[in-house]
Design a protein around this motif. Structure first.
Motif, mmCIF file in Angstrom:
data_model
loop_
_atom_site.group_PDB
_atom_site.id
_atom_site.type_symbol
_atom_site.label_atom_id
_atom_site.label_comp_id
_atom_site.label_asym_id
_atom_site.label_seq_id
_atom_site.Cartn_x
_atom_site.Cartn_y
_atom_site.Cartn_z
ATOM 1 N N MET A 1 19.854 -2.963 -1.996
ATOM 2 C CA MET A 1 18.604 -2.235 -2.162
ATOM 3 C C MET A 1 18.915 -0.766 -2.423
ATOM 4 N N TYR A 2 18.117 -0.128 -3.313
ATOM 5 C CA TYR A 2 18.257 1.293 -3.581
ATOM 6 C C TYR A 2 17.203 2.032 -2.777
ATOM 7 N N ILE A 3 17.636 2.923 -1.907
ATOM 8 C CA ILE A 3 16.743 3.714 -1.069
ATOM 9 C C ILE A 3 16.488 5.037 -1.787
ATOM 10 N N ALA A 4 15.271 5.206 -2.286
ATOM 11 C CA ALA A 4 14.973 6.349 -3.146
ATOM 12 C C ALA A 4 15.132 7.674 -2.408
ATOM 13 N N SER A 5 14.664 7.750 -1.180
ATOM 14 C CA SER A 5 14.704 9.020 -0.455
ATOM 15 C C SER A 5 16.125 9.474 -0.166
ATOM 16 N N GLU A 6 17.074 8.532 -0.161
ATOM 17 C CA GLU A 6 18.463 8.852 0.149
ATOM 18 C C GLU A 6 19.378 8.762 -1.069
ATOM 19 N N ASP A 7 18.831 8.297 -2.191
ATOM 20 C CA ASP A 7 19.608 8.108 -3.416
ATOM 21 C C ASP A 7 20.895 7.335 -3.155
ATOM 22 N N ARG A 8 20.752 6.180 -2.508
ATOM 23 C CA ARG A 8 21.929 5.365 -2.245
ATOM 24 C C ARG A 8 21.566 3.888 -2.216
ATOM 25 N N VAL A 9 22.598 3.090 -2.458
ATOM 26 C CA VAL A 9 22.466 1.633 -2.457
ATOM 27 C C VAL A 9 22.975 1.104 -1.133
ATOM 28 N N VAL A 10 22.185 0.248 -0.483
ATOM 29 C CA VAL A 10 22.569 -0.326 0.801
ATOM 30 C C VAL A 10 22.386 -1.834 0.735
ATOM 31 N N THR A 11 23.052 -2.548 1.613
ATOM 32 C CA THR A 11 22.899 -3.993 1.703
ATOM 33 C C THR A 11 22.189 -4.350 3.007
ATOM 34 N N GLY A 12 21.697 -5.580 3.059
ATOM 35 C CA GLY A 12 21.032 -6.030 4.278
ATOM 36 C C GLY A 12 19.590 -6.391 4.022
ATOM 37 N N ASP A 13 18.975 -7.007 4.998
ATOM 38 C CA ASP A 13 17.584 -7.424 4.891
ATOM 39 C C ASP A 13 16.658 -6.210 4.897
ATOM 40 N N ILE A 14 15.551 -6.339 4.172
ATOM 41 C CA ILE A 14 14.551 -5.281 4.138
ATOM 42 C C ILE A 14 13.704 -5.377 5.404
ATOM 43 N N PRO A 15 13.599 -4.323 6.187
ATOM 44 C CA PRO A 15 12.837 -4.409 7.444
ATOM 45 C C PRO A 15 11.342 -4.531 7.191
ATOM 46 N N ALA A 16 10.655 -5.203 8.093
ATOM 47 C CA ALA A 16 9.202 -5.331 8.008
ATOM 48 C C ALA A 16 8.546 -3.993 8.315
ATOM 49 N N GLN A 17 7.349 -3.788 7.769
ATOM 50 C CA GLN A 17 6.596 -2.565 8.004
ATOM 51 C C GLN A 17 5.199 -2.902 8.510
ATOM 52 N N LYS A 18 4.605 -1.952 9.208
ATOM 53 C CA LYS A 18 3.227 -2.072 9.646
ATOM 54 C C LYS A 18 2.464 -0.846 9.157
ATOM 55 N N PRO A 19 1.238 -1.038 8.665
ATOM 56 C CA PRO A 19 0.465 0.126 8.229
ATOM 57 C C PRO A 19 -0.002 0.949 9.423
ATOM 58 N N PRO A 20 -0.158 2.240 9.247
ATOM 59 C CA PRO A 20 -0.702 3.062 10.334
ATOM 60 C C PRO A 20 -2.133 2.639 10.669
ATOM 61 N N SER A 21 -2.552 2.966 11.841
ATOM 62 C CA SER A 21 -3.922 2.681 12.258
ATOM 63 C C SER A 21 -4.903 3.350 11.305
ATOM 64 N N GLY A 22 -5.945 2.620 10.946
ATOM 65 C CA GLY A 22 -6.975 3.161 10.074
ATOM 66 C C GLY A 22 -6.798 2.841 8.613
ATOM 67 N N TYR A 23 -5.665 2.264 8.237
ATOM 68 C CA TYR A 23 -5.450 1.892 6.840
ATOM 69 C C TYR A 23 -6.227 0.620 6.507
ATOM 70 N N LEU A 24 -6.709 0.548 5.266
ATOM 71 C CA LEU A 24 -7.261 -0.695 4.753
ATOM 72 C C LEU A 24 -6.124 -1.666 4.482
ATOM 73 N N THR A 25 -6.358 -2.928 4.711
ATOM 74 C CA THR A 25 -5.388 -3.982 4.408
ATOM 75 C C THR A 25 -6.144 -5.203 3.906
ATOM 76 N N PRO A 26 -5.459 -6.192 3.350
ATOM 77 C CA PRO A 26 -6.110 -7.484 3.158
ATOM 78 C C PRO A 26 -6.594 -8.016 4.505
ATOM 79 N N VAL A 27 -7.685 -8.719 4.483
ATOM 80 C CA VAL A 27 -8.225 -9.316 5.712
ATOM 81 C C VAL A 27 -8.278 -10.823 5.504
ATOM 82 N N ILE A 28 -7.488 -11.540 6.257
ATOM 83 C CA ILE A 28 -7.400 -12.996 6.106
ATOM 84 C C ILE A 28 -8.267 -13.631 7.188
ATOM 85 N N VAL A 29 -9.361 -14.246 6.783
ATOM 86 C CA VAL A 29 -10.287 -14.880 7.723
ATOM 87 C C VAL A 29 -10.518 -16.331 7.298
ATOM 88 N N ASN A 30 -10.974 -17.126 8.241
ATOM 89 C CA ASN A 30 -11.230 -18.541 7.965
ATOM 90 C C ASN A 30 -12.685 -18.822 7.608
#
Length: 392
Positions: A1-30
């Motif tokens: 993966m290329y990390i833009a903020s660091e201008d470097r290539v790294v290996t490994g799994d991409i970590p999961a992210q969570k949006p900050p409180s108050g952000y709109l997201t998809p809403v999955i309902v039944n």
């Protein structure tokens, strides 16, 4: 993966992210979707035939999944409208894409989800003149980064991608890169951007041949490429020379032609986002060539890992038995962004929606991650996944 903020290539799994409180997201309902008096149609203009069909069908499927999820959500909040995705084939042909837009506009469609830079170029004037809100899932040509128009682009432009490509090439120890590319906004922009980065990265760019992407064979262009690669090998050695090939599914034909040249099989090949994930490059002879030249390593905008990402990924994998490319996630998010913008504007008037769209995008986190846009209406920033074709 290329990390833009660091201008470097790294290996490994991409970590999961969570949006900050108050952000709109998809809403999955039944909730069971219910009808409403108003239906807002969204034209999904994607290549379902031709050289990008294997990717266009995934973006169309992701948009259709978003339609289901959005309408369940709208039902659950008793919203006065529902959305309907209308899919049409562009065959990645700019003229056909414009014709499809005009045909849907004639029946009142004001919102569009489109694909390539060439198609955006063809549709842009018509979209601006008629105030048709147009979202591209994959257009990245810097020449189309135009503030104030009716086109929004969910990937970052190629000024960012060439930083990733050039860093990958630099890390490989290459001193000369010989280029073959599509003669369009996307391909020309990538080559110019790579040239601009090359001195700082410590390699030179040698232009071999641009080509008409509508052609069916490329023997002349590949012949020129082979001659210039041979010259570069004589100067630097095969381990210090590489090819960059910026194309779409026509690269299958270019690979099958290139495999007949020993000099082209002796150097590394690199690509860009337009060819990552294409099933056309996985046919045995083309894939074998790609593996032999180092996997045809190519960067592509990296969606953030989240439950929304996994929803789209599992849906595509179940139905198509292959990994979705990055831009399918953009197609899913585009439907949600249009929906949230209509809700914020309090109207399905396309000019009203256009006015609030950047604000909505700045506060949304979806299947592709954060969608904040820059002053030109393109994604503000992103990292890049590094793809390669490997022997299974």
């Amino acid at each position: 993966m290329y990390i833009a903020s660091e201008d470097r290539v790294v290996t490994g799994d991409i970590p999961a992210q969570k949006p900050p409180s108050g952000y709109l997201t998809p809403v999955i309902v039944n909730a069971t979707p219910t009808e409403a008096t108003t239906v807002v149609e969204i034209g999904v203009l994607q290549p379902l035939s031709g050289r990008l069909a294997s990717l266009g069908e995934l973006s169309a499927a992701a948009a259709q999944l978003a339609e289901q999820d959005v309408n369940r959500y709208l039902s659950s909040i008793n919203a006065p409208f529902r959305v309907r995705v209308v899919v049409a084939d562009t065959a990645a042909d700019p003229t056909k894409a414009l014709d499809q837009m005009k045909a849907l506009h004639s029946r009142g469609v004001k919102f569009y989800i489109v694909r390539t830079s060439g198609e955006v170029r063809a549709m842009k004037s018509y979209a601006d003149e008629n105030k048709l809100l147009t979202i591209s899932v994959s257009s990245t040509a810097p020449a189309l980064a135009i503030p104030g128009d009716y086109v929004f682009r969910l990937p970052p432009d190629d000024n960012k991608q060439v930083r990733a490509i050039s860093k990958i090439i630099q890390d490989s120890g290459v001193k000369a890169v010989v280029a073959i590319w599509r003669n369009d906004d996307w391909g020309n922009g990538l080559v110019r951007g790579l040239e601009n980065m090359s001195r700082a990265r410590g390699f030179e760019v040698i232009r071999a041949a641009s080509y008409d992407p509508q052609k069916g064979e490329f023997s002349t262009e590949v012949g020129v490429l082979a001659r210039l690669v041979k010259d570069a090998i004589g100067k630097y050695g095969a381990d210090k020379v590489a090819v960059v090939a910026f194309g779409f599914a026509e690269l299958q034909t270019i690979f099958l032609t290139a495999k007949n040249y020993p000099e082209l099989r002796s150097v590394k090949w690199f690509g860009a986002d337009g060819s990552t994930g294409l099933s056309e490059l996985l046919v045995p002879d083309a894939a074998e060539f790609a593996v032999s030249v180092g996997g045809f390593v190519s960067p592509k905008f990296a969606p953030a890992r989240s439950p929304y990402y996994e929803r789209v990924r599992s849906y595509i994998l179940e139905r198509y038995k292959r990994e979705p490319d990055s831009y399918a996630y953009n197609a899913y998010d585009a439907v949600w962004l249009i929906t949230y913008s209509i809700l914020k504007a309090g109207s399905a008037d396309s000019e009203a929606v256009w006015r609030v769209f950047p604000q909505v995008a700045a506060n949304y986190f979806g299947a592709s991650g954060y969608t904040k846009l820059n002053e030109a209406g393109d994604r503000d920033s992103a990292d890049y996944e590094i793809w390669a074709i490997v022997k299974g």
